[in-house]
Design a protein around this motif. Sequence first.
Motif, PDB file in Angstrom:
ATOM      1  N   LEU A   1      20.388  64.283  89.912  1.00 45.49           N
ATOM      2  CA  LEU A   1      20.069  63.745  88.589  1.00 45.49           C
ATOM      3  C   LEU A   1      18.576  63.482  88.443  1.00 45.49           C
ATOM      4  CD1 LEU A   1      23.019  61.271  87.907  1.00 45.49           C
ATOM      5  CD2 LEU A   1      22.440  63.314  86.596  1.00 45.49           C
ATOM      6  N   THR A   2      17.982  62.883  89.471  1.00 50.14           N
ATOM      7  CA  THR A   2      16.560  62.555  89.388  1.00 50.14           C
ATOM      8  C   THR A   2      15.700  63.806  89.288  1.00 50.14           C
ATOM      9  OG1 THR A   2      17.012  60.602  90.754  1.00 50.14           O
ATOM     10  CG2 THR A   2      14.715  61.215  90.460  1.00 50.14           C
ATOM     11  N   ALA A   3      16.120  64.875  89.974  1.00 49.74           N
ATOM     12  CA  ALA A   3      15.352  66.119  89.928  1.00 49.74           C
ATOM     13  C   ALA A   3      15.656  66.941  88.684  1.00 49.74           C
ATOM     14  CB  ALA A   3      15.642  66.946  91.187  1.00 49.74           C
ATOM     15  N   ALA A   4      16.922  66.924  88.256  1.00 49.90           N
ATOM     16  CA  ALA A   4      17.351  67.831  87.189  1.00 49.90           C
ATOM     17  C   ALA A   4      17.137  67.279  85.784  1.00 49.90           C
ATOM     18  CB  ALA A   4      18.826  68.186  87.373  1.00 49.90           C
ATOM     19  N   LEU A   5      17.311  65.981  85.588  1.00 49.95           N
ATOM     20  CA  LEU A   5      17.217  65.430  84.237  1.00 49.95           C
ATOM     21  C   LEU A   5      15.868  65.708  83.564  1.00 49.95           C
ATOM     22  CD1 LEU A   5      19.069  61.984  84.058  1.00 49.95           C
ATOM     23  CD2 LEU A   5      19.491  64.056  82.727  1.00 49.95           C
ATOM     24  N   PRO A   6      14.742  65.485  84.259  1.00 47.36           N
ATOM     25  CA  PRO A   6      13.465  65.797  83.597  1.00 47.36           C
ATOM     26  C   PRO A   6      13.374  67.258  83.184  1.00 47.36           C
ATOM     27  CG  PRO A   6      13.111  64.472  85.564  1.00 47.36           C
ATOM     28  CD  PRO A   6      14.548  64.883  85.587  1.00 47.36           C
ATOM     29  N   LEU A   7      13.878  68.166  84.040  1.00 46.52           N
ATOM     30  CA  LEU A   7      13.832  69.591  83.726  1.00 46.52           C
ATOM     31  C   LEU A   7      14.710  69.914  82.522  1.00 46.52           C
ATOM     32  CD1 LEU A   7      12.873  72.423  84.460  1.00 46.52           C
ATOM     33  CD2 LEU A   7      14.821  72.599  86.033  1.00 46.52           C
ATOM     34  N   VAL A   8      15.919  69.349  82.495  1.00 49.70           N
ATOM     35  CA  VAL A   8      16.841  69.599  81.386  1.00 49.70           C
ATOM     36  C   VAL A   8      16.256  69.106  80.068  1.00 49.70           C
ATOM     37  CG1 VAL A   8      19.088  68.958  80.409  1.00 49.70           C
ATOM     38  CG2 VAL A   8      18.909  69.593  82.821  1.00 49.70           C
ATOM     39  N   LEU A   9      15.705  67.902  80.075  1.00 49.66           N
ATOM     40  CA  LEU A   9      15.139  67.339  78.855  1.00 49.66           C
ATOM     41  C   LEU A   9      13.892  68.099  78.408  1.00 49.66           C
ATOM     42  CD1 LEU A   9      15.578  63.529  79.598  1.00 49.66           C
ATOM     43  CD2 LEU A   9      16.903  64.935  78.028  1.00 49.66           C
ATOM     44  N   ALA A  10      13.105  68.554  79.384  1.00 51.27           N
ATOM     45  CA  ALA A  10      11.908  69.320  79.038  1.00 51.27           C
ATOM     46  C   ALA A  10      12.289  70.661  78.414  1.00 51.27           C
ATOM     47  CB  ALA A  10      11.053  69.545  80.285  1.00 51.27           C
ATOM     48  N   LEU A  11      13.278  71.331  78.998  1.00 57.46           N
ATOM     49  CA  LEU A  11      13.733  72.613  78.449  1.00 57.46           C
ATOM     50  C   LEU A  11      14.342  72.452  77.066  1.00 57.46           C
ATOM     51  CD1 LEU A  11      15.336  74.248  81.628  1.00 57.46           C
ATOM     52  CD2 LEU A  11      13.160  74.840  80.541  1.00 57.46           C
ATOM     53  N   ALA A  12      15.000  71.290  76.858  1.00 55.51           N
ATOM     54  CA  ALA A  12      15.612  71.034  75.553  1.00 55.51           C
ATOM     55  C   ALA A  12      14.577  70.586  74.517  1.00 55.51           C
ATOM     56  CB  ALA A  12      16.706  69.972  75.684  1.00 55.51           C
ATOM     57  N   GLY A  13      13.364  70.289  74.985  1.00 50.69           N
ATOM     58  CA  GLY A  13      12.294  69.899  74.076  1.00 50.69           C
ATOM     59  C   GLY A  13      12.493  68.545  73.437  1.00 50.69           C
ATOM     60  N   VAL A  14      13.140  67.613  74.145  1.00 44.53           N
ATOM     61  CA  VAL A  14      13.435  66.314  73.545  1.00 44.53           C
ATOM     62  C   VAL A  14      12.623  65.181  74.160  1.00 44.53           C
ATOM     63  CG1 VAL A  14      15.766  66.948  72.868  1.00 44.53           C
ATOM     64  CG2 VAL A  14      15.377  65.983  75.137  1.00 44.53           C
ATOM     65  N   THR A  15      11.649  65.489  74.997  1.00 41.88           N
ATOM     66  CA  THR A  15      10.828  64.430  75.586  1.00 41.88           C
ATOM     67  C   THR A  15       9.364  64.545  75.176  1.00 41.88           C
ATOM     68  OG1 THR A  15      10.452  65.747  77.578  1.00 41.88           O
ATOM     69  CG2 THR A  15      12.315  64.232  77.609  1.00 41.88           C
ATOM     70  N   SER A  16       9.108  65.324  74.158  1.00 41.42           N
ATOM     71  CA  SER A  16       7.713  65.518  73.768  1.00 41.42           C
ATOM     72  C   SER A  16       7.158  64.366  72.947  1.00 41.42           C
ATOM     73  CB  SER A  16       7.583  66.817  72.953  1.00 41.42           C
ATOM     74  OG  SER A  16       8.428  66.772  71.817  1.00 41.42           O
ATOM     75  N   ALA A  17       8.056  63.620  72.306  1.00 40.17           N
ATOM     76  CA  ALA A  17       7.599  62.494  71.488  1.00 40.17           C
ATOM     77  C   ALA A  17       7.186  61.345  72.380  1.00 40.17           C
ATOM     78  CB  ALA A  17       8.710  62.056  70.550  1.00 40.17           C
ATOM     79  N   SER A  18       5.909  61.134  72.480  1.00 44.07           N
ATOM     80  CA  SER A  18       5.402  60.091  73.367  1.00 44.07           C
ATOM     81  C   SER A  18       5.564  58.721  72.736  1.00 44.07           C
ATOM     82  CB  SER A  18       3.926  60.343  73.687  1.00 44.07           C
ATOM     83  OG  SER A  18       3.403  59.319  74.485  1.00 44.07           O
ATOM     84  N   SER A  19       6.009  57.799  73.558  1.00 45.99           N
ATOM     85  CA  SER A  19       6.174  56.435  73.084  1.00 45.99           C
ATOM     86  C   SER A  19       4.830  55.728  73.058  1.00 45.99           C
ATOM     87  CB  SER A  19       7.134  55.674  74.010  1.00 45.99           C
ATOM     88  OG  SER A  19       7.105  54.300  73.723  1.00 45.99           O
ATOM     89  N   PRO A  20       4.515  54.975  71.992  1.00 47.96           N
ATOM     90  CA  PRO A  20       3.245  54.256  71.934  1.00 47.96           C
ATOM     91  C   PRO A  20       3.079  53.306  73.105  1.00 47.96           C
ATOM     92  CG  PRO A  20       4.349  54.228  69.801  1.00 47.96           C
ATOM     93  CD  PRO A  20       5.321  54.795  70.776  1.00 47.96           C
ATOM     94  N   ALA A  21       4.219  52.811  73.620  1.00 52.45           N
ATOM     95  CA  ALA A  21       4.154  51.842  74.708  1.00 52.45           C
ATOM     96  C   ALA A  21       3.526  52.433  75.954  1.00 52.45           C
ATOM     97  CB  ALA A  21       5.548  51.322  75.023  1.00 52.45           C
ATOM     98  N   MET A  22       3.638  53.765  76.118  1.00 54.09           N
ATOM     99  CA  MET A  22       3.139  54.368  77.331  1.00 54.09           C
ATOM    100  C   MET A  22       1.616  54.498  77.316  1.00 54.09           C
ATOM    101  SD  MET A  22       5.783  54.631  79.000  1.00 54.09           S
ATOM    102  CE  MET A  22       7.443  54.206  78.492  1.00 54.09           C
ATOM    103  N   THR A  23       1.000  54.333  76.151  1.00 59.83           N
ATOM    104  CA  THR A  23      -0.448  54.431  76.048  1.00 59.83           C
ATOM    105  C   THR A  23      -1.072  53.064  75.777  1.00 59.83           C
ATOM    106  OG1 THR A  23      -0.251  54.979  73.698  1.00 59.83           O
ATOM    107  CG2 THR A  23      -0.314  56.816  75.249  1.00 59.83           C
ATOM    108  N   MET A  24      -0.326  52.010  76.071  1.00 59.78           N
ATOM    109  CA  MET A  24      -0.812  50.663  75.812  1.00 59.78           C
ATOM    110  C   MET A  24      -2.025  50.333  76.676  1.00 59.78           C
ATOM    111  SD  MET A  24       1.714  48.071  77.849  1.00 59.78           S
ATOM    112  CE  MET A  24       3.194  48.601  77.023  1.00 59.78           C
ATOM    113  N   ALA A  25      -2.778  49.360  76.206  1.00 60.20           N
ATOM    114  CA  ALA A  25      -3.938  48.906  76.957  1.00 60.20           C
ATOM    115  C   ALA A  25      -3.483  48.137  78.190  1.00 60.20           C
ATOM    116  CB  ALA A  25      -4.805  48.018  76.071  1.00 60.20           C
ATOM    117  N   VAL A  26      -4.366  48.059  79.153  1.00 57.39           N
ATOM    118  CA  VAL A  26      -4.084  47.285  80.359  1.00 57.39           C
ATOM    119  C   VAL A  26      -4.253  45.801  80.037  1.00 57.39           C
ATOM    120  CG1 VAL A  26      -4.795  46.825  82.733  1.00 57.39           C
ATOM    121  CG2 VAL A  26      -4.842  49.166  81.840  1.00 57.39           C
ATOM    122  N   ALA A  27      -3.329  44.994  80.507  1.00 61.44           N
ATOM    123  CA  ALA A  27      -3.391  43.557  80.253  1.00 61.44           C
ATOM    124  C   ALA A  27      -4.631  42.950  80.917  1.00 61.44           C
ATOM    125  CB  ALA A  27      -2.128  42.884  80.774  1.00 61.44           C
TER     126      ALA A  27
END
Length: 361
Positions: free
Chosen positions: A165-191
């Motif tokens: 699951l850990t190896a395959a899920l990222p590949l499956v989601l990438a191929l399906a094109g459903v992880t391209s929408a970046s969450s604003p939280a991931m680009t947050m400033a450092v506290a």
Amino acid sequence: MRQIISSLAIDLPSRAKALSAVETLAIGTAGGLIFLVAHLPGGLISGAMVATGIAAIAGRPLLVPPIITQTLLLLLGISIGSVVSRDLINHVSAYPVTIGLLALATFCSTFASSVYLQRIHGWDRTSAFLAGSPGALSQITILAVERGADLPAIAVVQTLRVIILTAALPLVLALAGVTSASSPAMTMAVASPLGLAAMLVGSLAVSLLLQLIKFPASWLFGAMLAAGILHGIGWVDGGLPPWMRGVALIGIGALIGSRFARMRVKTLVGHLHAGLGSFAVAVLISAVFVVVIVLSTHVRFSDTIVAFAPGAMDAMMALALTLHIDPIFVGAHHLSRFVFVTIATPGIVHLFGRPQDDVDD
């Protein structure tokens, strides 16, 4: 008071274990960086898991000591709690429905996997049921020992499920094109330094309190809760530095891969078909529920598939963080399944299982 002191006590590893831990983290770091540079799905966590898994199967005595594991879970929890925002809890109204369906999916996939292992591979009932139960590996291991089940076989099936699951899920989601929408939280400033200190101290305190009341995954969810509250009330703005998040992801990947360290190749190969077959059964059933939820609710496909993936809670939470998937939704569902499996499994094993000796010829 004694419980608190015991929780704070640090069990330092021996020199040999310390060297094994350094080797494990070094191999994990190398694998994670290779995956990251190559832009492979899953990046740090998948690369670390694959590298340490290969090294462990090759015979290296890899391990991650408890004190490091707890630190990694604490950092992962803070990273997840730091992304709490109103945008991430818009789907709270759908939680009761999806959590109810998750409980049903867990029961169906566990039962089907158990039947598969019994009918196709000739496993005894108790071993088959415990191998088919997703998550809560420590509780499953204890029950397997108590009931005289086939522990090596169960370990192979459970570990293979997490690895795949850990190896395959990222590949499956990438191929399906459903992880391209970046969450604003991931680009947050450092506290700020004060904010980082508040999150670390608060996370440690809440985690210890949860551990005292035997709350499942106390280090991970204690840190999530503390960091989430601090952000929710506006006392802290920003999250951990990127390198700290990277350390947490690499460490979790190395932890998963190191599970093969004490497993003989003969044992692994002997139960490989059973592990792959039962995994396929569980995934097919979970996929049916994912389709139902995606078609009947407004929850995103990527959020649902990771929330319903029958893998270890820490690994799925780390994937949610690195793949820009709603970690609050995923965390709520994996915690619910953890509690469901922890509560229901002992009773079901007691009623329907039987010790290994009863079925040996």
